[in-house]
Design a protein around this motif. Structure first.
Motif, PDB file in Angstrom:
ATOM      1  N   ARG A 185       0.823  -1.207   0.000  1.00  0.00           N
ATOM      2  CA  ARG A 185       0.000   0.000   0.000  1.00  0.00           C
ATOM      3  C   ARG A 185       0.856   1.254   0.000  1.00  0.00           C
ATOM      4  N   VAL A 186       1.982   1.236   0.721  1.00  0.00           N
ATOM      5  CA  VAL A 186       2.857   2.405   0.815  1.00  0.00           C
ATOM      6  C   VAL A 186       4.188   2.179   0.112  1.00  0.00           C
ATOM      7  N   CYS A 187       4.782   1.023   0.323  1.00  0.00           N
ATOM      8  CA  CYS A 187       6.127   0.729  -0.181  1.00  0.00           C
ATOM      9  C   CYS A 187       6.103  -0.442  -1.153  1.00  0.00           C
ATOM     10  N   SER A 188       7.119  -0.494  -1.991  1.00  0.00           N
ATOM     11  CA  SER A 188       7.369  -1.661  -2.833  1.00  0.00           C
ATOM     12  C   SER A 188       8.747  -2.216  -2.488  1.00  0.00           C
ATOM     13  N   PHE A 189       8.898  -3.519  -2.687  1.00  0.00           N
ATOM     14  CA  PHE A 189      10.182  -4.177  -2.493  1.00  0.00           C
ATOM     15  C   PHE A 189      10.775  -4.402  -3.870  1.00  0.00           C
TER      16      PHE A 189
END
Length: 223
Positions: free
Chosen positions: A23-27
């Protein structure tokens, strides 16, 4: 002797992969070639960035929130803070909004206290920590709904000297709180409060972040 300073330096990204999206970050994972020519791979979290506010009253107290942080399984002492995730919102307006949302305060005097990267080895998050003075009560912004962790968040006032003592005792560990409190104490004791950067001071890390985001998006779309 020249003072060593942080400086922009972007090594070549040969390939970029999104391993997971949240929702906020991507890996994500990048194959990188440095100036020496050998290639290596690094994985990290993307992040929109954030602002935090050290709200200091005339008695030398700081407004703090007590917020549950699930990744570390602790309720941390933190300054009011929030993500830079509103399209087109200035950094200062974001800080003013967060101070009203979380601490029910507004301020007449805003200055930049310190800029930090929270975990530059594994996450691109940058935070600008403001000093807010001339405090008074304020309502929560229209449309703001208290939910999730914020619904269980407490607000209190803490003497800055005592807060610094608790940091050195290992009892306060949030990076924004540690950086903000120690920077504020240093500025106060050295007489620098009125010489801090203006609230609209340039934030070069955000320009670098925007360029990196554009580069990643182009690679993800195959342009």
């Amino acid at each position: 002797m020249t003072m060593p300073l942080d400086r922009p330096e972007a090594w070549q990204i040969d390939e970029h992969r999104v391993l997971g999206t949240g929702r906020v970050c991507s890996f994500v994972e990048d194959d990188i070639t440095p100036p020496s020519g050998e290639q290596f791979t690094r994985q990290y979290l993307t992040h929109p960035g954030a602002v935090a506010v050290m709200a200091l009253d005339e008695q030398g107290r700081v407004a703090v929130v007590h917020q549950y942080r699930h990744p570390v399984a602790m309720k941390l002492v933190e300054p009011p803070a929030g993500l830079l995730d509103a399209e087109g919102e200035s950094f200062l307006l974001a800080a003013q909004r967060e101070l009203a949302e979380e601490a029910l305060l507004k301020a007449d005097d805003w200055r930049v206290l310190v800029d930090i990267f929270t975990t530059p080895g594994g996450c691109e998050e940058s935070i600008r920590i403001y000093l807010a003075r001339g405090l008074s009560a304020a309502p929560r912004p229209d449309g703001f709904v208290v939910e999730d962790e914020e619904a269980h968040m407490d607000i209190s006032w803490v003497d800055l000297d005592e807060l610094v003592d608790e940091i050195f005792a290992g009892h306060v560990q949030s990076p924004s709180m540690v950086s903000g409190a120690l920077a504020l104490q240093t500025a106060r004791l050295s007489g620098r409060l009125d010489a801090l950067r203006p609230a609209d001071a340039p934030w070069p890390a955000r320009d670098i972040w925007a360029a990196r985001v554009a580069e990643r998006r182009a690679m993800e779309s195959g342009e």
